[in-house]
Design a protein around this motif. Structure first.
Motif, PDB file in Angstrom:
ATOM      1  N   ASN A 172       0.817  -1.209   0.000  1.00  0.00           N
ATOM      2  CA  ASN A 172       0.000   0.000   0.000  1.00  0.00           C
ATOM      3  C   ASN A 172       0.851   1.259   0.000  1.00  0.00           C
ATOM      4  OD1 ASN A 172      -1.509   2.188   2.020  1.00  0.00           O
ATOM      5  ND2 ASN A 172      -2.855   1.274   0.484  1.00  0.00           N
ATOM      6  N   ARG A 173       2.007   1.223   0.636  1.00  0.00           N
ATOM      7  CA  ARG A 173       2.864   2.409   0.668  1.00  0.00           C
ATOM      8  C   ARG A 173       3.335   2.770  -0.738  1.00  0.00           C
ATOM      9  NH1 ARG A 173       0.638   1.875   4.778  1.00  0.00           N
ATOM     10  NH2 ARG A 173       1.390   2.342   6.875  1.00  0.00           N
ATOM     11  N   ILE A 174       3.607   1.769  -1.545  1.00  0.00           N
ATOM     12  CA  ILE A 174       4.038   2.019  -2.924  1.00  0.00           C
ATOM     13  C   ILE A 174       2.870   2.516  -3.766  1.00  0.00           C
ATOM     14  CG2 ILE A 174       5.012   0.965  -4.992  1.00  0.00           C
ATOM     15  CD1 ILE A 174       6.377  -1.064  -3.120  1.00  0.00           C
ATOM     16  N   TRP A 175       1.732   1.820  -3.654  1.00  0.00           N
ATOM     17  CA  TRP A 175       0.570   2.224  -4.429  1.00  0.00           C
ATOM     18  C   TRP A 175       0.058   3.600  -4.025  1.00  0.00           C
ATOM     19  CZ3 TRP A 175      -0.471   0.250  -8.838  1.00  0.00           C
ATOM     20  CH2 TRP A 175      -0.163  -1.081  -9.105  1.00  0.00           C
ATOM     21  N   LEU A 176       0.197   3.943  -2.752  1.00  0.00           N
ATOM     22  CA  LEU A 176      -0.259   5.257  -2.305  1.00  0.00           C
ATOM     23  C   LEU A 176       0.549   6.368  -2.967  1.00  0.00           C
ATOM     24  CD1 LEU A 176      -2.148   6.873  -0.502  1.00  0.00           C
ATOM     25  CD2 LEU A 176      -0.471   6.636   1.345  1.00  0.00           C
ATOM     26  N   MET A 177       1.872   6.178  -3.052  1.00  0.00           N
ATOM     27  CA  MET A 177       2.705   7.185  -3.705  1.00  0.00           C
ATOM     28  C   MET A 177       2.339   7.317  -5.188  1.00  0.00           C
ATOM     29  SD  MET A 177       4.592   8.481  -1.382  1.00  0.00           S
ATOM     30  CE  MET A 177       5.864   9.329  -2.329  1.00  0.00           C
ATOM     31  N   LEU A 178       2.124   6.193  -5.858  1.00  0.00           N
ATOM     32  CA  LEU A 178       1.746   6.236  -7.270  1.00  0.00           C
ATOM     33  C   LEU A 178       0.381   6.892  -7.453  1.00  0.00           C
ATOM     34  CD1 LEU A 178       2.910   2.667  -8.398  1.00  0.00           C
ATOM     35  CD2 LEU A 178       4.036   4.857  -8.865  1.00  0.00           C
ATOM     36  N   SER A 179      -0.558   6.557  -6.569  1.00  0.00           N
ATOM     37  CA  SER A 179      -1.897   7.142  -6.672  1.00  0.00           C
ATOM     38  C   SER A 179      -1.865   8.640  -6.404  1.00  0.00           C
ATOM     39  CB  SER A 179      -2.840   6.449  -5.681  1.00  0.00           C
ATOM     40  OG  SER A 179      -2.992   5.089  -5.992  1.00  0.00           O
ATOM     41  N   MET A 180      -1.047   9.050  -5.439  1.00  0.00           N
ATOM     42  CA  MET A 180      -0.900  10.484  -5.178  1.00  0.00           C
ATOM     43  C   MET A 180      -0.348  11.199  -6.406  1.00  0.00           C
ATOM     44  SD  MET A 180      -1.913  11.236  -2.083  1.00  0.00           S
ATOM     45  CE  MET A 180      -2.116  10.565  -0.427  1.00  0.00           C
ATOM     46  N   ALA A 181       0.639  10.587  -7.042  1.00  0.00           N
ATOM     47  CA  ALA A 181       1.244  11.214  -8.220  1.00  0.00           C
ATOM     48  C   ALA A 181       0.225  11.395  -9.340  1.00  0.00           C
ATOM     49  CB  ALA A 181       2.422  10.376  -8.708  1.00  0.00           C
ATOM     50  N   VAL A 182      -0.738  10.469  -9.443  1.00  0.00           N
ATOM     51  CA  VAL A 182      -1.730  10.536 -10.513  1.00  0.00           C
ATOM     52  C   VAL A 182      -2.899  11.449 -10.150  1.00  0.00           C
ATOM     53  CG1 VAL A 182      -3.407   9.194 -11.843  1.00  0.00           C
ATOM     54  CG2 VAL A 182      -1.121   8.264 -11.404  1.00  0.00           C
ATOM     55  N   PHE A 183      -3.445  11.261  -8.949  1.00  0.00           N
ATOM     56  CA  PHE A 183      -4.684  11.950  -8.591  1.00  0.00           C
ATOM     57  C   PHE A 183      -4.484  13.219  -7.757  1.00  0.00           C
ATOM     58  CE2 PHE A 183      -5.850   7.447  -9.119  1.00  0.00           C
ATOM     59  CZ  PHE A 183      -6.838   7.571 -10.085  1.00  0.00           C
TER      60      PHE A 183
END
Length: 258
Positions: A172-183
């Motif tokens: 989740n820590r990795i996906w959260l950073m990616l999601s923040m970068a997108v959204f």
């Protein structure tokens, strides 16, 4: 999965290079725990990484702390469970670490269900977390019951799924950073993001962190079944072992004997 060889067959362990992910998995787990645990050691709600919601009941913070520390135990014991050399050379340690994993994973999942309705990033995150927790509890229970029946083929498959769900908190820590970068890229640049965009990012990461893990787990299990089918092994037949038989084919030993 292919049946175990007779108890008299020598146990073999695939060399560490054949399992190159074991070391990195343990390292990532250690780094994650060193980052996640310190704010909760003092049991001060004011030190929590996320503020306790105003609408949360009195049990929220104690349950959150229990979830965090029991979850840490589950992650550590999961690393031990996927270590083939430990499983073959020290089967008693493997069995007991499996029991500890189950005893830690079940209340951790229940704790998620108890606090999820009060998290503040909206229904997307709440439902994602709740579904992940329910699946984690179910897969762990099914894996434990299969071990009690000495059906170690089904046991191993369910525990692979359980471990994949356990490590969703790390992913989740990795996906959260990616999601923040997108959204909500403003979060990464020090700006003030739109609240709805932030909720979207958190919700997407809540789902991706365990859905992708489960997909990878199923692909890995399917690869093993295909390999056994090519070898002519009855992959769908349950494997049952006599008490005391601890040997297993190279690289495909048992998971936790909870």
């Amino acid at each position: 999965m292919s049946p175990d060889p007779p108890p008299t067959a020598p146990s073999r362990v695939r060399p560490l290079p054949a399992r190159p992910w074991i070391g990195p998995l343990a390292l990532v787990t250690a780094v994650f725990l060193l980052h996640a645990l310190p704010p909760y050691v003092g049991l001060d709600p004011g030190e929590a990484r996320n503020a306790v919601p105003e609408s949360a009941p009195p049990y929220y913070y104690p349950v959150l702390v229990a979830h965090i520390f029991l979850g840490a135990v589950a992650l550590v014991t999961a690393c031990l469970q996927v270590w083939p050399r430990l499983r073959v050379r020290l089967p008693a340690v493997h069995r007991w670490s499996g029991r500890i994993y189950v005893l830690a994973a079940l209340p951790t999942g229940i704790a998620v269900l108890a606090i999820t309705p009060y998290v503040q990033m909206g229904p997307n995150q709440q439902v994602g977390n709740a579904v992940a927790a329910a699946l984690w509890i179910a897969s762990t229970v099914f894996g434990y019951r299969a071990a009690r029946r000495r059906d170690f083929t089904r046991h191993r498959e369910w525990m692979v799924r359980s471990f994949a769900l356990a490590f969703s908190i790390v992913a989740n820590r990795i996906w959260l950073m990616l999601s923040m970068a997108v959204f909500a890229p403003e979060v990464l640049t020090g700006g003030r993001p739109d609240l709805e965009a932030l909720r979207q990012a958190v919700g997407v990461s809540a789902w991706m962190s365990w859905v992708v893990n489960l997909i990878v787990a199923e692909l890995w299990l399917g690869r093993i079944r295909d390999r056994q089918a090519r070898a002519g092994a009855p992959a769908a037949a349950p494997r049952r072992e006599r008490a005391g038989a601890v040997s297993a084919p190279a690289g495909e030993g048992r998971s936790s004997h909870a």
